[in-house]
Design a protein around this motif. Structure first.
Motif, PDB file in Angstrom:
ATOM      1  N   VAL A  74       0.824  -1.202   0.000  1.00 24.55           N
ATOM      2  CA  VAL A  74       0.000   0.000   0.000  1.00 24.55           C
ATOM      3  C   VAL A  74       0.855   1.249   0.000  1.00 24.55           C
ATOM      4  CG1 VAL A  74      -1.642   1.316   1.332  1.00 24.55           C
ATOM      5  CG2 VAL A  74      -1.862  -1.165   1.185  1.00 24.55           C
ATOM      6  N   LYS A  75       0.475   2.150  -0.865  1.00 23.78           N
ATOM      7  CA  LYS A  75       1.148   3.436  -0.854  1.00 23.78           C
ATOM      8  C   LYS A  75       0.126   4.449  -0.403  1.00 23.78           C
ATOM      9  CE  LYS A  75       3.496   1.571  -4.840  1.00 23.78           C
ATOM     10  NZ  LYS A  75       3.993   0.482  -4.151  1.00 23.78           N
ATOM     11  N   CYS A  76       0.524   5.314   0.451  1.00 28.00           N
ATOM     12  CA  CYS A  76      -0.483   6.221   0.953  1.00 28.00           C
ATOM     13  C   CYS A  76       0.001   7.650   1.055  1.00 28.00           C
ATOM     14  CB  CYS A  76      -1.007   5.735   2.298  1.00 28.00           C
ATOM     15  SG  CYS A  76       0.296   5.412   3.458  1.00 28.00           S
ATOM     16  N   LYS A  77      -1.003   8.500   1.110  1.00 37.39           N
ATOM     17  CA  LYS A  77      -0.754   9.927   1.115  1.00 37.39           C
ATOM     18  C   LYS A  77      -1.313  10.500   2.408  1.00 37.39           C
ATOM     19  CE  LYS A  77      -3.062  12.444  -1.927  1.00 37.39           C
ATOM     20  NZ  LYS A  77      -3.431  13.175  -3.132  1.00 37.39           N
ATOM     21  N   LEU A  78      -0.487  11.229   3.107  1.00 33.92           N
ATOM     22  CA  LEU A  78      -0.910  11.805   4.378  1.00 33.92           C
ATOM     23  C   LEU A  78      -0.819  13.306   4.331  1.00 33.92           C
ATOM     24  CD1 LEU A  78       1.156   9.567   6.798  1.00 33.92           C
ATOM     25  CD2 LEU A  78      -1.314   9.492   6.531  1.00 33.92           C
ATOM     26  N   ASN A  79      -1.606  13.925   5.171  1.00 35.04           N
ATOM     27  CA  ASN A  79      -1.520  15.368   5.300  1.00 35.04           C
ATOM     28  C   ASN A  79      -0.356  15.715   6.238  1.00 35.04           C
ATOM     29  OD1 ASN A  79      -1.934  18.105   5.842  1.00 35.04           O
ATOM     30  ND2 ASN A  79      -4.134  17.871   5.521  1.00 35.04           N
ATOM     31  N   THR A  80       0.578  16.492   5.720  1.00 35.07           N
ATOM     32  CA  THR A  80       1.776  16.813   6.509  1.00 35.07           C
ATOM     33  C   THR A  80       1.431  17.491   7.819  1.00 35.07           C
ATOM     34  OG1 THR A  80       2.696  17.365   4.364  1.00 35.07           O
ATOM     35  CG2 THR A  80       4.101  17.706   6.265  1.00 35.07           C
ATOM     36  N   LYS A  81       0.387  18.285   7.783  1.00 33.90           N
ATOM     37  CA  LYS A  81      -0.004  19.010   9.002  1.00 33.90           C
ATOM     38  C   LYS A  81      -0.341  18.058  10.137  1.00 33.90           C
ATOM     39  CE  LYS A  81      -1.823  23.522   7.813  1.00 33.90           C
ATOM     40  NZ  LYS A  81      -2.527  23.616   6.525  1.00 33.90           N
ATOM     41  N   CYS A  82      -0.761  16.851   9.776  1.00 33.44           N
ATOM     42  CA  CYS A  82      -1.103  15.872  10.816  1.00 33.44           C
ATOM     43  C   CYS A  82       0.132  15.156  11.328  1.00 33.44           C
ATOM     44  CB  CYS A  82      -2.076  14.841  10.260  1.00 33.44           C
ATOM     45  SG  CYS A  82      -3.595  15.573   9.680  1.00 33.44           S
ATOM     46  N   VAL A  83       1.090  14.994  10.453  1.00 34.82           N
ATOM     47  CA  VAL A  83       2.269  14.223  10.843  1.00 34.82           C
ATOM     48  C   VAL A  83       3.291  15.071  11.586  1.00 34.82           C
ATOM     49  CG1 VAL A  83       4.127  12.750   9.982  1.00 34.82           C
ATOM     50  CG2 VAL A  83       1.932  12.783   8.801  1.00 34.82           C
ATOM     51  N   LEU A  84       3.413  16.297  11.140  1.00 36.32           N
ATOM     52  CA  LEU A  84       4.445  17.181  11.704  1.00 36.32           C
ATOM     53  C   LEU A  84       4.363  17.355  13.217  1.00 36.32           C
ATOM     54  CD1 LEU A  84       6.777  18.515  10.317  1.00 36.32           C
ATOM     55  CD2 LEU A  84       5.376  20.480   9.852  1.00 36.32           C
ATOM     56  N   PRO A  85       3.193  17.605  13.766  1.00 39.80           N
ATOM     57  CA  PRO A  85       3.136  17.809  15.219  1.00 39.80           C
ATOM     58  C   PRO A  85       3.577  16.593  16.022  1.00 39.80           C
ATOM     59  CG  PRO A  85       1.073  18.462  14.192  1.00 39.80           C
ATOM     60  CD  PRO A  85       1.873  17.784  13.153  1.00 39.80           C
ATOM     61  N   LEU A  86       3.486  15.423  15.422  1.00 41.16           N
ATOM     62  CA  LEU A  86       3.892  14.225  16.162  1.00 41.16           C
ATOM     63  C   LEU A  86       5.383  14.238  16.437  1.00 41.16           C
ATOM     64  CD1 LEU A  86       1.953  11.464  14.189  1.00 41.16           C
ATOM     65  CD2 LEU A  86       1.168  12.886  16.077  1.00 41.16           C
ATOM     66  N   PHE A  87       6.115  14.926  15.567  1.00 44.07           N
ATOM     67  CA  PHE A  87       7.566  14.896  15.709  1.00 44.07           C
ATOM     68  C   PHE A  87       8.131  16.205  16.219  1.00 44.07           C
ATOM     69  CE2 PHE A  87       8.443  10.786  13.998  1.00 44.07           C
ATOM     70  CZ  PHE A  87       7.334  10.501  13.221  1.00 44.07           C
ATOM     71  N   ARG A  88       7.271  17.042  16.720  1.00 41.38           N
ATOM     72  CA  ARG A  88       7.777  18.303  17.295  1.00 41.38           C
ATOM     73  C   ARG A  88       8.267  18.074  18.711  1.00 41.38           C
ATOM     74  NH1 ARG A  88       4.084  22.323  14.596  1.00 41.38           N
ATOM     75  NH2 ARG A  88       5.210  22.644  12.665  1.00 41.38           N
ATOM     76  N   CYS A  89       8.479  19.154  19.413  1.00 42.05           N
ATOM     77  CA  CYS A  89       8.928  19.058  20.812  1.00 42.05           C
ATOM     78  C   CYS A  89      10.148  18.167  20.929  1.00 42.05           C
ATOM     79  CB  CYS A  89       7.853  18.489  21.730  1.00 42.05           C
ATOM     80  SG  CYS A  89       6.324  19.415  21.637  1.00 42.05           S
ATOM     81  N   VAL A  90      11.138  18.536  20.189  1.00 42.23           N
ATOM     82  CA  VAL A  90      12.317  17.680  20.081  1.00 42.23           C
ATOM     83  C   VAL A  90      12.961  17.364  21.416  1.00 42.23           C
ATOM     84  CG1 VAL A  90      14.644  17.563  19.140  1.00 42.23           C
ATOM     85  CG2 VAL A  90      12.800  18.423  17.754  1.00 42.23           C
ATOM     86  N   SER A  91      13.106  18.362  22.245  1.00 35.03           N
ATOM     87  CA  SER A  91      13.862  18.113  23.485  1.00 35.03           C
ATOM     88  C   SER A  91      13.122  17.152  24.395  1.00 35.03           C
ATOM     89  CB  SER A  91      14.129  19.422  24.208  1.00 35.03           C
ATOM     90  OG  SER A  91      12.902  20.077  24.443  1.00 35.03           O
ATOM     91  N   TRP A  92      11.793  17.293  24.405  1.00 36.67           N
ATOM     92  CA  TRP A  92      11.009  16.358  25.213  1.00 36.67           C
ATOM     93  C   TRP A  92      11.172  14.956  24.662  1.00 36.67           C
ATOM     94  CZ3 TRP A  92       7.057  13.514  22.987  1.00 36.67           C
ATOM     95  CH2 TRP A  92       6.359  12.662  23.878  1.00 36.67           C
TER      96      TRP A  92
END
Lengths: 404, 284
Positions: A74-92
């Motif tokens: 399966v190849k899929c397309k995601l909305n970046t706006k949904c994925v980006l917040p998951l990887f924020r807060c780097v130091s935490w």
């Protein structure tokens, strides 16, 4: 597909997604045998980026546990706006997250990002995806006459002189110097803002090859993501380009991943190269407003031809009418339609996100990874850039070239 | 009309950059006046800018290694340019480690101040970054708008409290009111006051000292007869005062203000080679 990223890799993955978010609002996840490709293309198809993670990057990588055939993966397309917040807060994240599991669940149409954190905490994010065929750009990097390679810090030092808001820049090369300068469309550009130009001597680059003196104009904004990614990890960057109008590609490579950004460049309005007239070029001029993508290969009788209107405003340019991103990009981004009359999706920026490109209408032939790749296809398509290093399948033979 | 100048010393470059940064925080556009000995950043008070005016004077010899000017004409050997200081600030920002910075007046599609910085590089040949900053040449007939402001006939002149303290007080007061009353007397006392329907706050400063304006016919001649306890005050838009205090990047060796009762607040910051004057009109 299921994969597990550990520790520091999560940060790297997050930075990769961040770099891709600079180009467009959607990312394609393409799990391949050889690794996971995360790609994006902007709404005007003038910028393409791909981060390819080899299995070495992951603690565990299983492209498709259920079936053997590639085309079932399966190849899929995601909305970046949904994925980006998951990887924020780097130091935490650095302190608390041990590993991240990414799973694509086909029947549910969901991509699950599961973060296993300290103290037994698990954070699970279910993202809906849009199924689609793979997006792929074919860029014959080894055919480019001009090549620059340098440490990412040098490129960082070069672009720092240009304001973040600066859209287009012109990179020019000759045997005596390399220069980067701001580009404005109008003649009276002075009145708008500052013009900045930086000149360097070829010696400053680790590798310098000028096959043809040229000046290419592309969108710097879309490149900044990759440059800051490369600078974070101190990776060398290579740049391949030709004459005005031909795309420029920037590549970052490492044992575990490979990242490409390919950008279209302005054609020189004075010198329209005759080689650009491909079948269907005529139709591209007459079609207005709606934009469509041309298929440049001759393979298959059932291709529907769609062309990008040349007068289309491109999101990345400063409202320039003469910007022709598609002329060369379309040769690269191979989109195949299985004979149906396409609903002519408009690729205007504001509608790109709301007009879904359904899988039934577009089928993108994956030239690199397709099991069938005959040498009988015309020269253009057989010359493929290697998006994979050291692939251990039989396709290695004639069609893939590793970057040195 | 010609202008060429060059800075070689890193310290001078940093200092000049800080001055330009300060000016850029105060206004989006101002006039750069160039004479053989000085550079001036001038903002003349207009309705559009809320009536504030600014006069920043630099002695060129303290910054530039080379300075050549050929003005509009022999008897008017000056150049007035309208420029956006933010552009200049941006151009200087990435040139802080330059071996040399050259500034000259050029004509590209329009008149420009071209800043060329020679940067250290990995090869034997330096990197050169060039910035073309568009400017407007101001014709001579308009020069009178940008004359040096006269020292106002002030009622009280007083040294300011430490800038950091004053700034933090003004910052907090800004949350409560749009207008601030600044009052001071010849006894070294200053009050910053705000008053709203709900609350009034006053911060008192003592022992600030009053600048000894001399016998050169300056207003203090009459002020010496003034009751030292009598406060002179003006009510000003607090945002303008805050903008001025926040933008400071150069630590002045002397900071003082002159108050014309209910008319003008005149702030003066002095540094060895730079002087900055800022006029904020009173609001009723």
């Amino acid at each position: 597909m299921k994969c597990i990223i550990e520790g520091n890799g999560i940060k790297v993955f997050g930075k990769a997604v961040h770099a891709l978010s600079r180009i467009s609002e959607e990312i394609w996840l393409d799990p391949l045998e050889e690794g996971l490709a995360v790609r994006t293309v902007n709404s005007s198809q003038s910028a393409y980026a791909c981060f390819f993670f080899t299995p070495l990057f992951f603690q565990q990588y299983i492209p498709d546990p259920d079936t053997q055939k590639d085309c079932e993966a399966v190849k899929c397309k995601l909305n970046t706006k949904c994925v980006l917040p998951l990887f924020r807060c780097v130091s935490w994240r650095e302190r608390s997250v041990d590993r991240c599991e990414i799973t694509i669940k086909n029947p549910d149409s969901r991509v699950i990002f599961q973060f296993h954190c300290r103290h037994g905490i698990t954070k699970t994010h279910n993202l809906g995806y849009q199924e689609c065929e793979a997006l792929q750009a074919v860029f014959p990097a080894h055919l480019c006459p001009n090549v620059l390679k340098s440490h990412s810090k040098l490129l960082g030092d070069i672009v720092v002189h240009f304001p973040i808001s600066q859209e287009e820049v012109t990179l020019s090369i000759s045997s005596l110097k390399v220069a980067l300068k701001t580009f404005y469309e109008e003649e009276n550009s002075c009145i708008k803002g500052m013009n900045t130009e930086l000149m360097l001597h070829p010696d400053e680059f680790d590798y310098f090859q000028v096959g043809e003196d040229s000046a290419v104009t592309f969108c710097l904004k879309e490149l900044r993501g990759l440059l800051s990614f490369a600078e974070s990890y101190g990776l060398p960057v290579s740049c391949h380009f030709g004459v005005a109008g031909q795309p420029v590609s920037f590549t970052v490579k490492d044992m575990m991943l490979e990242a490409h950004v390919v950008l279209s460049t302005l054609t020189d309005p004075d010198h329209e190269s005759p080689s650009q007239s491909a079948p269907g070029d005529d139709c591209s001029v007459t079609i207005s407003k709606t934009s469509t993508v041309e298929i440049s290969t001759s393979e298959g009788p059932m291709e529907a031809e769609v062309c990008i209107a040349d007068g289309e405003r491109v999101a990345s340019s400063q409202g320039s009418e003469v910007f022709h991103p598609a002329l060369h990009m379309r040769k690269m981004i191979q989109l195949h339609a299985p004979g149906e009359i396409l609903p002519r999706p408009s690729l205007a920026p504001e509608s790109a996100l709301t007009t879904p490109i359904t899988p039934a209408t577009f089928k993108i032939r994956s030239l690199l990874f397709g099991a069938v790749l005959s040498d009988g296809v015309d020269g253009n398509t057989a010359d493929l850039p290697s998006l994979v290093c050291g692939s251990d399948t039989e396709e290695d033979g004639g069609s893939e070239e590793g970057h040195r | 009309m010609k202008f060429r100048a060059k800075i070689i010393d890193v310290g001078c470059l940093n200092h000049f950059t800080r001055v330009v940064n300060t000016v850029s925080k105060l206004t989006k556009a101002c006039v750069l006046r160039l004479t053989c000995d000085h550079l001036y950043f001038v903002l003349s008070g207009k309705v559009a800018t809320g009536g504030v005016s600014m006069w920043c004077e630099l002695s060129q010899v303290n910054f530039f290694d080379e300075f050549q000017l050929e003005g509009v004409s022999a008897d008017a050997n000056e150049i007035f340019l309208e420029v956006a200081p933010e552009n200049l600030s941006r151009a200087l920002k990435t040139a802080q480690n330059a071996k040399s910075v050259k500034i000259k007046l050029t004509k590209k599609n329009c008149p420009c101040l071209t800043l060329a910085a020679e940067l250290p590089s990995l090869s034997s040949v330096s990197r050169v970054v060039t910035h073309d900053i568009p400017v407007d040449v101001i014709p001579r007939r308009l020069w009178h708008d940008f004359r040096e402001p006269q020292m106002p006939d002030f009622d009280v002149s007083i040294y300011l409290p430490p800038l950091k303290t004053m700034k933090s007080v003004v910052d907090r007061m800004k949350n409560l009111s749009n207008y601030l009353v600044i009052e001071a007397n010849l006894n070294g006392e200053m009050n910053l006051k705000i008053e709203t329907d709900l609350v009034s706050v006053t911060t008192h400063f003592k022992e600030l000292g009053n600048p000894p304006w001399g016998d050169d016919g300056s207003p203090s001649a009459s002020a010496s007869h003034r009751d030292t306890e009598l406060m002179a005050q003006t009510r000003v838009d607090i945002r303008k005062l805050q903008q001025f205090l926040t933008g400071q990047q150069v630590n002045p060796s002397r900071a003082m203000c002159n108050i014309v009762h209910k008319r003008i607040l005149h702030l003066i910051f002095l540094h060895e080679d730079v002087s900055l004057q800022y006029f904020i009109p009173a609001v009723m």
